[in-house]
Design a protein around this motif. Structure first.
Motif, PDB file in Angstrom:
ATOM      1  N   ASN A  90      -5.555  -8.099   0.736  1.00 25.82           N
ATOM      2  CA  ASN A  90      -4.931  -9.365   1.596  1.00 25.82           C
ATOM      3  C   ASN A  90      -3.482  -8.750   1.599  1.00 25.82           C
ATOM      4  O   ASN A  90      -2.989  -8.083   0.567  1.00 25.82           O
ATOM      5  N   ARG A  91      -2.956  -9.685   2.587  1.00 28.55           N
ATOM      6  CA  ARG A  91      -1.245  -9.100   2.553  1.00 28.55           C
ATOM      7  C   ARG A  91      -0.713 -10.530   3.188  1.00 28.55           C
ATOM      8  O   ARG A  91      -1.189 -11.350   3.937  1.00 28.55           O
ATOM      9  N   GLN A 100      -4.140 -16.806  -1.980  1.00 28.13           N
ATOM     10  CA  GLN A 100      -5.109 -15.682  -1.745  1.00 28.13           C
ATOM     11  C   GLN A 100      -6.071 -15.091  -2.737  1.00 28.13           C
ATOM     12  O   GLN A 100      -5.652 -14.858  -3.812  1.00 28.13           O
ATOM     13  N   VAL A 124      -1.871 -14.813  -6.030  1.00 28.00           N
ATOM     14  CA  VAL A 124      -2.971 -13.776  -5.566  1.00 28.00           C
ATOM     15  C   VAL A 124      -3.987 -13.402  -6.562  1.00 28.00           C
ATOM     16  O   VAL A 124      -3.294 -12.977  -7.600  1.00 28.00           O
ATOM     17  N   ASN A 176      -4.052  -5.904  -3.130  1.00 26.20           N
ATOM     18  CA  ASN A 176      -3.461  -7.115  -2.305  1.00 26.20           C
ATOM     19  C   ASN A 176      -1.815  -6.446  -2.456  1.00 26.20           C
ATOM     20  O   ASN A 176      -1.017  -6.167  -3.480  1.00 26.20           O
TER      21      ASN A 176
END
Length: 363
Positions: free
Chosen positions: A261-262, A256, A280, A285
Motif C-alpha cells: 500500500n502507498r 492501512q 500502517v 508499504n
C-alpha cells in the motif's frame, strides 16, 4: 397549476402509477406546492421521468424492478423536496437533480435517495443550496456514483458493495460549499474514490475493504477558513491514498492494513495548526508525507507508525516553527527519511529490527 403527461397509453395523475408490461414509458410534470408523485414499474426496458417545479414540500418516488430501467427525477423548488428512486436489476440508471427554482432565492433541506442492486448501474446526483442530503447505495458490479453539491451544511453518504465501483464527489474549483460531509464506504475489489471539496470545514470519511482500491482527495479552504478533515481506512493490498489539504487546522487520519500500500500526503497550512496521523500494518508499504506553511511558520505535527518489513517512510516539514515529527518503524529492512526546515522543531525517530536505515536533516 398542475400538469400531467401520459405516454404509451398510460394516464399519470398525482396518485401512484403501477406499470407491469414491458417497454413502458411514464412521465410526470407538476408545478405548485406540496406536490406528490409515485411511479412503480415491474419488468424490463421501463423509463420514468418525474419533474416538479414549484415552491416546497414536493415528493417524487420511483420504484422499478427489472433490467434496462432508467429513472430521472428533477426538482426545481425553494426547498424541502424529497426524491427516492429504487431500482433492482442490471444496467439501471438513476439521475436526481435538485436545484434552485426560477425565483433564484435559494434551495434548502432537500433530500435525494437512490438504491440500486445489480451490475452496471450509474447514479448521478446534483444538489444546490443548504442543509441538503444525498444518499446512494449500490450493490453489484461496475457501479458508479457521481455527486456535485453546492451550498453549505450539505451531506452525502455513498456506499458500494461489489467490484469495479467508482465514487466521485464535487466541488472545487471556485466552489461555494461549507461544512459539508461525505461518508464513503466500499467493500470489494478495484474500487475508486475521488473527492474534491472546497470552502471551509469540509469532512470526508472513507472506508475501503478489498484489493486495488484508490483514494484521491483535495480539500482546500477559502482564505482563513477551516480546512478539511479526512479520515481514511484501507484494508487489503495494493491500495493507494493521495491527499492534498490546504487551509487552517487541517487534519488527516489514515489507517492501512495489508501489503504493497502507498500513502501520499500534501498538507499546506495557511496558519496554525495542521496534523497528520498515519498507521500502517503490513509489509512493502510506503509513505510520503509533506507539511508546509503558506503564510506563517506554524507548529504542525506528524505522527506515523509503521509495522512490518520493507517499509519506507519519507517525512518533510517545511518552513515550520515548533513542529514535531514522530516516526516509528518496527520490523526489518526499513528506510526512514526526515527533513525539517525552520526553527525550534523536534524529531523522534524509532526503529526496531534488523538492517534498517535512517536519514535526518534539520535546517
Amino acid at each position: 397549476m398542475k400538469r400531467s403527461a401520459c405516454f404509451a397509453g398510460v394516464l399519470i395523475l398525482v396518485a401512484p402509477l403501477v406499470v407491469t408490461a414491458q417497454e413502458n414509458v411514464a412521465e410526470q410534470y407538476q408545478d405548485g406546492t406540496g406536490l406528490q408523485m409515485s411511479v412503480t414499474q415491474l419488468g424490463s426496458g421501463n423509463y420514468s421521468l418525474q419533474r416538479q417545479e414549484g415552491d416546497r414540500y414536493d415528493t417524487a418516488e420511483t420504484r422499478q424492478s427489472g433490467t434496462d430501467n432508467q429513472a430521472v427525477s428533477i426538482q426545481t423548488t425553494v426547498g424541502e423536496g424529497r426524491i427516492s428512486i429504487d431500482q433492482a436489476g442490471a444496467n439501471n440508471q438513476a439521475t436526481v437533480v435538485q436545484q434552485w427554482g426560477a425565483s433564484g432565492d435559494g434551495s434548502a433541506a432537500n433530500g435525494g435517495y437512490v438504491t440500486q442492486e445489480g451490475a452496471g448501474n450509474v447514479t448521478t446526483l446534483t444538489q444546490e443550496g443548504a442543509f441538503s442530503y444525498i444518499t446512494s447505495l449500490q450493490q453489484g458490479n461496475n457501479n458508479q456514483h457521481t455527486v456535485r453539491q453546492e451550498g453549505y451544511l450539505v451531506s452525502a453518504q455513498l456506499e458500494s458493495y461489489g467490484s469495479g465501483n467508482v465514487i466521485t464527489v464535487g466541488a472545487l474549483p471556485g466552489s461555494y460549499i461549507s461544512s459539508n460531509g461525505a461518508i464513503i464506504s466500499q467493500a470489494g475489489d478495484s474500487n475508486g474514490v475521488t473527492v474534491w471539496q472546497g470552502g471551509s470545514a469540509a469532512e470526508i470519511t472513507v472506508t475501503q475493504q478489498g484489493n486495488g482500491n484508490a483514494v484521491e482527495s483535495y480539500q482546500r479552504s477559502d482564505d482563513e477558513g477551516l480546512s478539511g478533515r479526512a479520515r481514511i481506512a484501507q484494508d487489503g493490498s495494493n491500495n493507494q491514498a493521495n491527499l492534498d489539504q490546504t487551509g487552517y487546522r487541517s487534519l488527516l487520519e489514515s489507517s492501512q492494513v495489508g501489503t504493497s500500500n502507498r500513502l501520499t500526503v500534501q498538507q499546506q497550512s495557511n496558519s496554525t495548526r495542521s496534523t497528520i496521523i498515519a498507521n500502517v500494518t503490513g509489509s512493502d508499504n510506503s509513505m510520503d508525507v509533506t507539511q508546509s506553511n503558506l503564510w506563517y511558520r506554524a507548529p504542525n505535527s506528524i505522527d506515523i507508525a509503521q509495522e512490518g518489513n520493507n517499509l519506507i517512510g519519507v517525512v518533510a516539514q517545511v518552513e515550520a516553527t515548533g513542529s514535531i515529527s514522530l516516526l516509528t518503524q518496527e520490523g526489518a529492512f526499513h528506510n526512514a527519511h526526515i527533513q525539517q526546515t525552520g526553527i525550534s522543531n523536534q524529531v523522534e525517530l524509532t526503529q526496531s529490527g534488523l538492517a534498517n536505515t535512517a536519514a535526518l536533516m534539520q535546517q
